[in-house]
Scaffold this active site. Sequence first.
Site, PDB file in Angstrom:
ATOM      1  N   SER A   7     -25.374   9.978 -15.840  1.00 38.22           N
ATOM      2  CA  SER A   7     -23.911   9.979 -15.923  1.00 38.22           C
ATOM      3  C   SER A   7     -23.291  11.320 -16.273  1.00 38.22           C
ATOM      4  O   SER A   7     -22.076  11.481 -16.167  1.00 38.22           O
ATOM      5  CB  SER A   7     -23.443   8.920 -16.924  1.00 38.22           C
ATOM      6  OG  SER A   7     -23.650   7.629 -16.407  1.00 38.22           O
ATOM      7  N   SER A  51     -21.161   8.280 -14.622  1.00 39.77           N
ATOM      8  CA  SER A  51     -19.909   7.668 -15.029  1.00 39.77           C
ATOM      9  C   SER A  51     -18.913   8.659 -15.628  1.00 39.77           C
ATOM     10  O   SER A  51     -17.749   8.329 -15.805  1.00 39.77           O
ATOM     11  CB  SER A  51     -20.192   6.567 -16.048  1.00 39.77           C
ATOM     12  OG  SER A  51     -20.718   7.110 -17.266  1.00 39.77           O
ATOM     13  N   LYS A  73     -14.382  12.241 -22.876  1.00 36.88           N
ATOM     14  CA  LYS A  73     -14.550  11.015 -22.095  1.00 36.88           C
ATOM     15  C   LYS A  73     -14.005   9.837 -22.898  1.00 36.88           C
ATOM     16  O   LYS A  73     -14.161   9.778 -24.133  1.00 36.88           O
ATOM     17  CB  LYS A  73     -16.035  10.829 -21.778  1.00 36.88           C
ATOM     18  CG  LYS A  73     -16.364   9.682 -20.831  1.00 36.88           C
ATOM     19  CD  LYS A  73     -17.858   9.680 -20.525  1.00 36.88           C
ATOM     20  CE  LYS A  73     -18.268   8.533 -19.616  1.00 36.88           C
ATOM     21  NZ  LYS A  73     -19.723   8.551 -19.325  1.00 36.88           N
TER      22      LYS A  73
END
Length: 542
Positions: free
Chosen positions: A212, A188, A98
């Site tokens: 997330s 997210s 990420k």
Amino acid sequence: MKKPARRAGAAVRGAAPPELRLEHTPMSDIIDALAGGQVTATALTEAYLARIAACDRAGPALNAVRSLNPDALAIAGKLDGTRPSAKRALAGVPILMKDNIATSDKQPTTAGSLALEGARARRDATIVKLLRKAGAVILGKANLTEFANILAIDMPSGYSSLGGQVKNPYAPALMGDHDIPLVSPGGSSAGSAVAVAAGLCAASIGTETSGSLLYPASMNGLVTVKPTVGLISRAGIVPIAHSQDTAGPMTRTVHDAAILLNVLAAQDPLDPATQRQKRPADYTAGLARDAMRGARIGVPSDPTDPLNDRYYGKLQPGWARVMTDAIKVLEDLGAVIVRANIPTRGWLGGPGTGMAVLNRNPLSSSKGNPTGSPIVFLYELKHGLNLYLKDWATNTDIKTMADIIAFNAAHAQTALRFGQDLFLAADLTRGDLSEREYKSARAMDLLAARTRGMDAYMNQHKLDAVLFPGSSGCVISAKAGYPSIMVPAGFISGAGDKETPDYPLGITFAGRAWSEHKLLRLAYAYEQASNMRKPPPGLPAL
């Protein structure tokens, strides 16, 4: 070490493997093929890069990958002669990170922000060091909701000013107003999840503060582990709130998640929370089909009217059916299902529970918000982000949160499509965590989520785990700092819209601190009995 029962069609070391289909192949089978010499790190990396070109950049244009590591093929080439082993468990395995996780290579670490477009990291995040030591090929950085969805109240899942909008691979063509997907990719860690679901990497690493990891895993038919805070180091991760932040693996199977936990769970002097860590020697040990037998699983529901549409159907159509089917599987496996309301009211949220729900009423409590206000997040955000920018970021003029706010305001047309109200609220704090309101809010979070919440509920009913549909239970575990594991459980329709294809829904097994090993065993037993994951249809095959 006792290995879990192999799946039908899985590769066996030393034997000719079936054709590796990157869209479907679990990471453990890829490791077997690498160990047996049937495939090389270079060939795997080339294949994933080709699939990214076909599905992420072209074709359905999923936009899950923000940047590629220009050194990925060179790294893979150096690993071609190294086969996975106990010391280098991931030798040659391509993994995406990420884009809020620091890498000291040629890739920027941006958190999806235009303000940090060229920012580099002075050194690798601790988890990146561990992955490299285990032999992983860091393939690139995955898109995310900007600043992990703490920039603006109305930020859509998977959108950032730098990376654009990530699409759900189960419905990539369905876009609504303002080019927001009708079927959310989850956030997210949207790019991390979509990349694994679409076969763009062997596995990925995401992060969670509240939902997330769990939310995008549910929306993309994946397994993830939101670990106990302190199991995995956060050093080098762009922060939101140190009291809840954590990283975690995103994989196609429970076994794969256990393999990655073996690598990632380590004490780190740069993260004091890891000094309290409790972990087994091997998370894959004990994964067995009969692990559910005798387990007591709590289902937060009205025991006089269990699993009806008034309880779960209000969250999203189809949830009650998926939960009913999942509970039937658990009962058939020998689990004892305990239906009772969780002591702390209001912890069961909707499909986007987590950051999306918490993004309300900055710096003020909200009686209308059952999951509470983001007070703790906003106080810890300014403190943590300023420290990250000072200690980790280089090649950028951005030194503080105030600098980001100013940059965004100066480039509002491109940087502030959805505003920055949460950053503005956070910047009103002192940034030193000295305020009485912050200390009180954090103490109340712990009291409600631990003492009166999960601990009370599990102790009262002598539970091994608590079961939630989708990511609906993420908030209570996140505030407590306790672990949760998501497993694919079925598919639901697009709220009665005949044009919207079915998309995944998972179930979450939540438990006490440091109970990842137990939760993995329960999740594995359910996964093997249900076999609910199905890859996204319609994507081009390689």
